[in-house]
Write an enzyme that holds these catalytic residues in place. Structure first.
Site, short mmCIF file in Angstrom:
data_model
loop_
_atom_site.label_atom_id
_atom_site.label_comp_id
_atom_site.label_asym_id
_atom_site.label_seq_id
_atom_site.Cartn_x
_atom_site.Cartn_y
_atom_site.Cartn_z
N HIS A 1 -15.15 0.88 -3.32
CA HIS A 1 -14.64 -0.07 -2.95
C HIS A 1 -13.36 1.09 -1.72
CE1 HIS A 1 -14.15 -2.76 -5.97
NE2 HIS A 1 -15.51 -2.99 -5.47
N ALA B 1 -9.90 5.87 -22.20
CA ALA B 1 -10.24 7.28 -21.79
C ALA B 1 -9.57 7.89 -21.43
CB ALA B 1 -10.47 7.20 -20.01
N TYR C 1 0.53 -1.39 -0.53
CA TYR C 1 -0.04 0.09 -0.05
C TYR C 1 1.25 1.40 0.05
CZ TYR C 1 -4.93 -1.86 -0.21
OH TYR C 1 -5.75 -2.23 -0.07
N PRO D 1 -9.97 -0.15 -23.92
CA PRO D 1 -9.60 -0.66 -25.19
C PRO D 1 -9.86 -2.35 -24.89
CG PRO D 1 -8.87 -0.58 -23.22
CD PRO D 1 -8.91 0.33 -22.91
N ASP D 2 -10.22 -2.92 -24.12
CA ASP D 2 -10.82 -4.61 -24.72
C ASP D 2 -11.93 -4.99 -24.43
OD1 ASP D 2 -7.85 -4.44 -24.58
OD2 ASP D 2 -7.88 -5.32 -22.61
N CYS E 1 -9.36 1.05 11.49
CA CYS E 1 -9.33 0.67 12.82
C CYS E 1 -9.17 -1.25 12.37
CB CYS E 1 -10.02 0.16 13.65
SG CYS E 1 -10.14 -1.05 15.12
N ASN F 1 -12.65 2.71 -7.92
CA ASN F 1 -11.23 3.09 -8.19
C ASN F 1 -10.58 4.09 -6.75
OD1 ASN F 1 -8.65 3.59 -9.61
ND2 ASN F 1 -9.61 4.40 -10.96
#
Ligand code: OAD
Length: 271
Positions: A130, A241, A75, A224-225, A138, A113
């Site tokens: 998310h 994008a 992270y 793109p896919d 905590c 994101n």
């Protein structure tokens, strides 16, 4: 006669703008691909993080309990990396869409994101389904949470409220999404969706566009896919994008922005 690819693309973006232009409440749902053009790696796809990292080690409570230091290190690296990236024109253009389309308040921005590039591009508010890469919370879910932009200094302290270990504030595999953003989407009751840079594989966020499409609402995909959703999308635009959003947003907002320019040009000058 073969179709000119440029002409075909323009027609498709134009078609997407006509479809979304009729919406009264437009949901813009973005995934990790939204930040790819800014240099933030996605999770899936050819250069995706999950090709070289194990999600069960780095993005699950079990993994954290086995090796918290490894999770925090990962992270920390990602926080540092995102801090060096700048929003790209596609992200900046979403701020314009939110401000102008065709009136303010008609666009709801939600994302799976975890970075803050949309906010730094001027998009506000952004619903983070998310969680945020920069949240520390905590691990015993006592409710303590801080935004930890600077460094990982909070990661080694016990929770100031209950003494449990602190962890990154992301939503991990097997965990529930925060209720507020999902409620906000349900309350907004979107009648169209623009889906950008999502693999459409991570539930429950991935359910939203297909459910809307099944209800006969327009859903435009930018990726793109091909994704599992592409065949259901009203329009599936193949591209990034950064390349597609500025033109699409220009079409969606042009009347509003032009109208405002004309109005301000004819507004009486205050005494
Ligand atoms: P993914 O990483 O699963 O998918 C990213 C998508 O973006 C793929 O479909 C790519 O084809 C597309 N893409 C790549 N470059 C793009 C570009 N320049 N423009 C537009 N699209 C592009 O991301 P999500 O679907 O958002 O979960 O899934 C996110 C979740 O998967 C994360 O929250 C994380 C991860 O597993 C956890 O860590 C719990």
């Amino acid at each position: 006669m073969p179709t000119d690819p440029v002409e075909a693309k323009e027609k498709t973006v134009d078609g997407a703008a006509r479809l979304l232009g009729r919406c009264k409440r437009l949901l813009v749902l973005t995934g990790a691909g939204m930040s790819a053009d800014a240099g933030v790696p996605t999770f899936r796809g050819s250069d995706g993080l999950w090709n070289n990292h194990k999600m069960e080690e780095l993005a699950s409570l079990d993994g954290f309990q086995r090796n918290a230091e490894l999770v925090w290190e990962w992270y920390y690296e990602r926080r540092l990396h995102v801090a060096t990236c700048d929003p790209h024109p596609g992200q900046r253009t979403l701020a314009l869409l939110q401000q102008h389309f065709p009136r303010p308040g008609r666009v709801l921005m939600a994302t799976t994101n975890e970075d803050d590039l949309l906010e730094r591009a001027g998009v506000h508010p952004v619903l983070h389904l998310h969680g945020s890469l920069f949240d520390t919370m905590c691990s015993a879910h006592c409710g303590w949470r801080v935004r930890d932009h600077q460094d990982n200094s909070m990661s080694m302290i016990p929770c100031p409220r209950c003494g449990a270990r602190v962890r990154p504030g992301s939503v991990w595999y097997g965990e529930q999404l925060p209720r507020e953003p999902l409620h906000a989407i349900a309350e907004f009751d979107p009648d169209g969706c623009l889906l950008v840079g999502s693999s459409c594989l991570v539930q429950p966020a991935a359910e939203i566009p297909p459910e809307m499409a099944m209800d006969g609402l327009p859903v435009v995909e930018i990726n793109p896919d091909e994704t599992p959703f592409s065949s259901i999308a009203s329009v599936s635009l193949r591209g990034t994008a950064k390349d597609i959003l500025p033109g699409l947003v220009d079409l969606l907002t042009s009347h509003t922005v032009r109208g405002q320019r004309t109005k301000s040009a004819t507004d009486p000058v205050p005494p």
